[in-house]
Scaffold this motif. Structure first.
Motif, short mmCIF file in Angstrom:
data_model
loop_
_atom_site.label_atom_id
_atom_site.label_comp_id
_atom_site.label_asym_id
_atom_site.label_seq_id
_atom_site.Cartn_x
_atom_site.Cartn_y
_atom_site.Cartn_z
N ALA A 283 -22.48 20.24 55.66
CA ALA A 283 -22.74 19.46 56.88
C ALA A 283 -21.59 19.66 57.86
O ALA A 283 -20.43 19.74 57.46
CB ALA A 283 -22.90 17.98 56.53
N ASP A 284 -21.92 19.73 59.13
CA ASP A 284 -20.94 19.98 60.19
C ASP A 284 -20.52 18.67 60.84
O ASP A 284 -21.27 18.08 61.62
CB ASP A 284 -21.56 20.92 61.23
CG ASP A 284 -20.64 21.23 62.39
OD1 ASP A 284 -19.49 20.75 62.38
OD2 ASP A 284 -21.07 21.96 63.32
N ALA A 285 -19.31 18.20 60.53
CA ALA A 285 -18.83 16.92 61.06
C ALA A 285 -18.57 16.98 62.56
O ALA A 285 -18.46 15.94 63.22
CB ALA A 285 -17.56 16.49 60.34
N SER A 286 -18.47 18.19 63.12
CA SER A 286 -18.19 18.32 64.55
C SER A 286 -19.47 18.33 65.39
O SER A 286 -19.41 18.30 66.62
CB SER A 286 -17.41 19.61 64.82
OG SER A 286 -18.23 20.75 64.62
N HIS A 287 -20.63 18.35 64.73
CA HIS A 287 -21.90 18.40 65.47
C HIS A 287 -22.20 17.01 66.06
O HIS A 287 -22.07 16.00 65.37
CB HIS A 287 -23.04 18.82 64.54
CG HIS A 287 -24.29 19.23 65.26
ND1 HIS A 287 -25.13 18.31 65.86
CD2 HIS A 287 -24.85 20.44 65.47
CE1 HIS A 287 -26.14 18.94 66.41
NE2 HIS A 287 -25.99 20.23 66.20
N PRO A 288 -22.61 16.94 67.33
CA PRO A 288 -22.89 15.65 67.96
C PRO A 288 -23.98 14.83 67.26
O PRO A 288 -24.01 13.62 67.40
CB PRO A 288 -23.33 16.04 69.38
CG PRO A 288 -22.72 17.37 69.61
CD PRO A 288 -22.73 18.05 68.28
N ASP A 289 -24.86 15.49 66.54
CA ASP A 289 -25.92 14.78 65.84
C ASP A 289 -25.98 15.23 64.38
O ASP A 289 -27.02 15.66 63.88
CB ASP A 289 -27.27 15.03 66.52
CG ASP A 289 -28.30 13.96 66.17
OD1 ASP A 289 -27.92 12.98 65.50
OD2 ASP A 289 -29.48 14.11 66.55
N CYS A 290 -24.84 15.11 63.70
CA CYS A 290 -24.75 15.60 62.32
C CYS A 290 -25.69 14.84 61.38
O CYS A 290 -26.14 15.38 60.37
CB CYS A 290 -23.31 15.54 61.81
SG CYS A 290 -22.59 13.89 61.76
#
Length: 416
Positions: A283-290
């Protein structure tokens, strides 16, 4: 195709949350950017009800046509799934090629497909997409259509479809893919016979799966900061700190509203997740809608029948956390989580330790005293991990790490 001028049209439902609209529009922009296209104008329309003739309302189509002309757009992309009829009518209204979300994603897949199997799979998906649209087109099929689909090998495929019907091509693709599937199945069976534990890396596109594989196995799998950079499954061997060997496979990334034709076309590739011993979600913690990205991944794994295989969530890019609330959500899913940053290498040791704990649920170390004539030693060498071996006067003392499901069988053979 780089530099083509795109008029982007997105829609929203009445009263839809502005954040959701922004995130969805950001994603389609990223998809278009991945193709190297230039968005010259963007219009967002509130859609109370889909028009079965032109998708948009009559007045909305007229307004969009004027904007596209004012900005000299060369193609129109609509972030929706259009029916063949809607697409044909919109192309007539705009006098320009019109592509929907499915066509854009297919074009990206085609652009990034490198192996023979991936190219065959995407060709099948595109053929299935084009088939119902043929009856709405009066133009000669050998003529290039232009646009997202037309500039990506459409001419060559159209010439082939002129010689043979599209149904025959789909059948031919199915035969070729079935042959490749059998080959991969044989290769997988050989791996399974070795008894080596396997992990499958899954997750939203561009979450960092390929980079993680490179970090873990010190390999050089293509890892680019763009959507769907990886379409071909790559499997590498990894030795855990306890000296146990495991296999780690990188799989194609998921995305919201992934066309079912692509899920079907890449089902054989996604079998790596289904047939692995354990699934690791990156999972990408930097994604605005993780959170939505994570939920999409879980939904797709459920469709594949692999949800129960999820054993670990790797929260990547913790050096660039976008939203603390969403970050907390990821850590509260009832699955063990490990926080990492592939950029800095943070958390790799914890990840390896977590992978060992997962294998410990399946493997157990046993000691066997074997006669020199026993064939078990050869089998252990092939299928299991021998940790220690001592040759005594009349017997061999073997310490091996075996699957718990095989433990009883080994011990019964010794007792006989």
């Amino acid at each position: 195709m780089a530099g083509e001028r795109i008029a982007l049209i997105t829609t929203r439902s009445v009263g839809e949350n502005e954040r959701d609209v922004f995130l969805r529009e950001s994603e389609i922009r990223s998809l278009i950017s991945t193709l190297g296209l230039n968005i010259v104008c963007h219009q967002s329309f509130t859609l109370k009800k889909e028009n079965s003739v032109t998708f948009l309302g009559k007045g909305q189509v007229q307004e969009a046509v004027e904007w596209a002309r004012a900005f000299d757009a060369e193609e129109v992309i609509i972030d929706a799934f259009l029916s063949p009829r809607e697409e044909m009518n919109l192309e007539s209204a705009f006098s320009l090629p019109v592509s929907d979300r499915e066509a854009v994603i297919e074009a990206i897949f085609y652009q990034n497909a490198h192996s023979r199997e991936a190219r065959l799979q995407i060709e099948k998906a595109r053929a299935l997409y084009e088939k119902p649209r043929l009856i709405f087109r009066e133009a000669n099929l050998s003529q290039q259509r232009g646009g997202v689909r037309g500039a990506k090998g459409e001419g060559e495929k159209a010439l082939e479809l002129e010689r043979r019907t599209i149904e025959e091509r789909i059948k031919a693709l199915d035969r070729e893919l079935e042959t490749l599937k059998k080959t991969r199945s044989i290769q997988r069976q050989k791996r399974e016979k070795t008894g080596i534990f396997s992990f499958a890396l899954t997750g939203y596109t561009n979450a960092g799966k390929s980079t993680l594989l490179n970090r873990l196995t010190k390999s050089e799998v293509l890892a680019e900061d763009k959507l769907f950079a990886t379409l071909d499954t790559t499997t590498r061997s990894l030795t855990l700190p306890s000296s146990q060997k495991v296999l780690v496979s990188d799989t194609v990334g998921f995305i919201q509203n992934l066309p079912h034709s692509l899920i079907e076309a890449f089902s054989s590739t996604l079998e790596e997740a289904l047939n692995s011993d354990a699934v690791i979600i990156v999972a990408d913690a930097s994604h605005p809608d993780c959170v939505k990205c994570f939920d999409t991944t879980m939904e797709t794994l459920s469709e594949l029948g692999a949800r129960d295989k999820v054993k670990l969530v790797v929260i990547n890019k913790v050096d660039s956390i976008y939203d603390d609330i969403s970050y907390s959500y990821l850590k509260s899913q009832g699955v063990e989580t490990v926080e990492t940053s592939m950029k800095t290498g943070e958390g790799l040791d914890k990840l390896l330790a977590a992978m060992e704990r997962i294998t410990d649920e399946v493997f157990e170390t046993i000691s066997l005293r074997l006669p020199y004539s026993s064939p078990i030693l050869s089998e252990l060498s092939r299928k299991e991990e021998i940790q220690d071996i001592k040759y005594e006067d009349y017997t061999i003392l073997v310490k091996a790490r075996v699957r718990r499901s095989e433990k009883k069988r080994y011990e019964e053979v010794i007792e006989e």
